[in-house]
Design a protein around this motif. Sequence first.
Motif, PDB file in Angstrom:
ATOM      1  N   GLN A  13     -10.758 -22.403   3.748  1.00 49.79           N
ATOM      2  CA  GLN A  13     -11.982 -22.796   4.442  1.00 49.79           C
ATOM      3  C   GLN A  13     -12.517 -21.624   5.259  1.00 49.79           C
ATOM      4  N   ALA A  14     -13.782 -21.682   5.544  1.00 52.67           N
ATOM      5  CA  ALA A  14     -14.397 -20.650   6.372  1.00 52.67           C
ATOM      6  C   ALA A  14     -13.648 -20.539   7.697  1.00 52.67           C
ATOM      7  N   GLY A  15     -13.401 -19.304   8.095  1.00 50.44           N
ATOM      8  CA  GLY A  15     -12.666 -19.054   9.323  1.00 50.44           C
ATOM      9  C   GLY A  15     -11.181 -18.835   9.119  1.00 50.44           C
ATOM     10  N   ASP A  16     -10.665 -19.209   7.962  1.00 52.95           N
ATOM     11  CA  ASP A  16      -9.249 -19.033   7.669  1.00 52.95           C
ATOM     12  C   ASP A  16      -8.921 -17.570   7.368  1.00 52.95           C
ATOM     13  N   SER A  17      -7.639 -17.326   7.197  1.00 50.07           N
ATOM     14  CA  SER A  17      -7.148 -15.985   6.872  1.00 50.07           C
ATOM     15  C   SER A  17      -6.346 -16.007   5.582  1.00 50.07           C
ATOM     16  N   LEU A  18      -6.321 -14.862   4.922  1.00 50.50           N
ATOM     17  CA  LEU A  18      -5.490 -14.653   3.744  1.00 50.50           C
ATOM     18  C   LEU A  18      -4.969 -13.225   3.778  1.00 50.50           C
ATOM     19  N   ARG A  19      -3.825 -13.010   3.132  1.00 54.42           N
ATOM     20  CA  ARG A  19      -3.350 -11.665   2.938  1.00 54.42           C
ATOM     21  C   ARG A  19      -3.133 -11.436   1.448  1.00 54.42           C
ATOM     22  N   LEU A  20      -3.865 -10.484   0.913  1.00 56.69           N
ATOM     23  CA  LEU A  20      -3.676 -10.095  -0.479  1.00 56.69           C
ATOM     24  C   LEU A  20      -2.645  -8.977  -0.551  1.00 56.69           C
ATOM     25  N   SER A  21      -1.871  -8.994  -1.617  1.00 57.95           N
ATOM     26  CA  SER A  21      -0.883  -7.948  -1.864  1.00 57.95           C
ATOM     27  C   SER A  21      -1.118  -7.363  -3.246  1.00 57.95           C
ATOM     28  N   CYS A  22      -0.806  -6.109  -3.379  1.00 64.86           N
ATOM     29  CA  CYS A  22      -0.903  -5.433  -4.678  1.00 64.86           C
ATOM     30  C   CYS A  22       0.324  -4.545  -4.820  1.00 64.86           C
ATOM     31  N   ILE A  23       1.146  -4.852  -5.795  1.00 66.62           N
ATOM     32  CA  ILE A  23       2.351  -4.066  -6.017  1.00 66.62           C
ATOM     33  C   ILE A  23       2.150  -3.154  -7.216  1.00 66.62           C
ATOM     34  N   ALA A  24       2.545  -1.911  -7.052  1.00 70.32           N
ATOM     35  CA  ALA A  24       2.350  -0.903  -8.084  1.00 70.32           C
ATOM     36  C   ALA A  24       3.675  -0.546  -8.751  1.00 70.32           C
ATOM     37  N   SER A  25       3.593  -0.219 -10.018  1.00 68.35           N
ATOM     38  CA  SER A  25       4.756   0.247 -10.750  1.00 68.35           C
ATOM     39  C   SER A  25       4.322   1.301 -11.756  1.00 68.35           C
ATOM     40  N   GLY A  26       5.274   2.100 -12.203  1.00 68.02           N
ATOM     41  CA  GLY A  26       4.989   3.086 -13.230  1.00 68.02           C
ATOM     42  C   GLY A  26       4.532   4.430 -12.721  1.00 68.02           C
ATOM     43  N   GLY A  27       4.476   4.604 -11.423  1.00 61.99           N
ATOM     44  CA  GLY A  27       4.055   5.888 -10.877  1.00 61.99           C
ATOM     45  C   GLY A  27       4.676   6.094  -9.505  1.00 61.99           C
ATOM     46  N   ILE A  28       4.408   7.242  -8.928  1.00 64.46           N
ATOM     47  CA  ILE A  28       4.887   7.533  -7.579  1.00 64.46           C
ATOM     48  C   ILE A  28       3.816   7.045  -6.614  1.00 64.46           C
ATOM     49  N   PHE A  29       4.055   5.882  -6.020  1.00 63.18           N
ATOM     50  CA  PHE A  29       3.022   5.182  -5.256  1.00 63.18           C
ATOM     51  C   PHE A  29       2.453   6.046  -4.136  1.00 63.18           C
ATOM     52  N   ARG A  30       3.293   6.824  -3.492  1.00 60.24           N
ATOM     53  CA  ARG A  30       2.809   7.595  -2.344  1.00 60.24           C
ATOM     54  C   ARG A  30       1.853   8.717  -2.760  1.00 60.24           C
ATOM     55  N   ASN A  31       1.715   8.961  -4.055  1.00 61.39           N
ATOM     56  CA  ASN A  31       0.775   9.964  -4.546  1.00 61.39           C
ATOM     57  C   ASN A  31      -0.624   9.408  -4.767  1.00 61.39           C
ATOM     58  N   TYR A  32      -0.788   8.114  -4.499  1.00 61.69           N
ATOM     59  CA  TYR A  32      -2.033   7.457  -4.852  1.00 61.69           C
ATOM     60  C   TYR A  32      -2.771   6.918  -3.630  1.00 61.69           C
ATOM     61  N   ALA A  33      -4.072   7.197  -3.599  1.00 59.14           N
ATOM     62  CA  ALA A  33      -4.949   6.466  -2.699  1.00 59.14           C
ATOM     63  C   ALA A  33      -5.226   5.114  -3.337  1.00 59.14           C
TER      64      ALA A  33
END
Length: 126
Positions: A13-33
């Motif tokens: 509902q309007a006013g609520d909160s959510l947290r989206l997550s995105c998990i990466a694989s197959g690369g060196i994550f810290r090398n990516y913006a």
Amino acid sequence: QVQLVESGGGLVQAGDSLRLSCIASGGIFRNYAMGWFRQAPGKEREAVAAISWSGASTYYAHSVKGRFTISRDNAKNTVYLRMNGLKAEDTAVYYCAGRRSFASVVSSTALEYPYWGQGTQVTVSS
């Protein structure tokens, strides 16, 4: 090849909160913006937020500034989008995107991100 998988979307509902997550694989994550983009029906894909490889630099669209927060945990290969004070106009499919970059300035241009997730639907009822 980097694979990205989003999660955390839903119907709220309007006013609520959510947290989206995105998990990466197959690369060196810290090398990516990383970036979050969204696309509503009948509209073009737009940048929501982006974060540099170190987390030191961020970008926010004017429409979400002060309500959304992007963060990353390089140890968990994950980027997050915390969304507070959701509005009906935030309804869209949200996509996680990545680009190999060590620049201190983050990009909000979708064409500069070669890696994309499948998207997660966020629906905000008013």
